[in-house]
Design an enzyme around this catalytic site. Structure first.
Site, PDB file in Angstrom:
ATOM      1  NE  ARG A 138      -4.014  -0.444   0.974  1.00  0.00           N
ATOM      2  CZ  ARG A 138      -4.789  -0.317  -0.108  1.00  0.00           C
ATOM      3  NH1 ARG A 138      -5.010   0.874  -0.640  1.00  0.00           N
ATOM      4  NH2 ARG A 138      -5.352  -1.378  -0.633  1.00  0.00           N
ATOM      5  CG  HIS A 159      -1.549   1.617  -4.616  1.00  0.00           C
ATOM      6  ND1 HIS A 159      -2.459   2.434  -3.966  1.00  0.00           N
ATOM      7  CD2 HIS A 159      -2.075   1.371  -5.836  1.00  0.00           C
ATOM      8  CE1 HIS A 159      -3.486   2.669  -4.765  1.00  0.00           C
ATOM      9  NE2 HIS A 159      -3.277   2.040  -5.903  1.00  0.00           N
TER      10      HIS A 159
END
Length: 203
Positions: free
Chosen positions: A37, A40
């Site tokens: 994450r 990302h």
């Protein structure tokens, strides 16, 4: 809090491309969730080797988060990026003074409000992280990812040396988006309360 999250097709495709470019399959589940994450959020695969995570630490923090531990953010940008949870941020009320930045004062005010056992998410101000290390705050987790060329690397190294449960990174990189992303990874990861696990084992 544990309601199934609906993932947008664009996010699904983004993670598919991320995993095609960078192998994260060897990472433990919560570590992988946090690393992916963060990567990302920044579109920066270098975080795979830059982040410093520990799976047992993340597991304990994951449990604390899902059983109501308060969340503290150093700045409003971090607080705004955290989903599914309202974060305490006292920066608006803080003042600077001799030897004390607003961010450091905000950390003091937040600790007075939440006490020990909180999850701290610091993505902007190294001085907030430095102040937290002085507070003896007994946090459940410190996500220490402040960004900058002055004090960021040093404050994150001090966090790791402190022995506090933490997520940090080695380089100058960081910021509000990646700090919030690390916390969101723990929020999004499924939580199975211990009594549910025990029931499954005894079934």
């Amino acid at each position: 809090m544990n309601q199934q999250r609906v993932v947008h097709p664009i996010e699904e495709e983004s993670f598919r491309r991320l995993r095609a470019r960078v192998d994260t399959s060897y990472l433990a589940p919560l570590t992988r969730a946090v690393v992916e994450r963060v990567v990302h959020s920044a579109a920066d695969p270098a975080y795979v080797t830059d982040l410093v995570c520990d799976e047992p630490t993340l597991a304990a923090a994951h449990g604390a988060l899902h059983t109501g531990a308060p969340v503290v953010a150093d700045v409003e940008m971090v607080a705004a990026g955290i989903t599914r949870r309202t974060a305490v941020c006292r920066l608006k009320e803080a003042v600077s003074g001799p030897g004390l930045t607003r961010s450091a004062h905000a950390a003091r005010l937040a600790y007075e409000q939440v006490g020990p056992g909180a999850i701290w998410v610091i993505g902007c101000a190294p001085t907030a992280l430095e102040e937290l290390l002085l507070l003896d705050a007994a946090p459940a987790l410190v996500i220490g990812l402040p960004v900058g060329f002055v004090g960021a690397v040093e404050s994150k190294a001090a966090l790791r040396e402190s022995g506090l449960p933490s997520v940090s990174n080695i380089s100058e990189k960081g910021g509000s988006a990646v700090a919030a992303a690390a916390l969101n990874a723990l929020l999004y990861h499924p939580y199975d309360p211990p009594h549910h696990q025990l029931a499954k084992e005894n079934a």
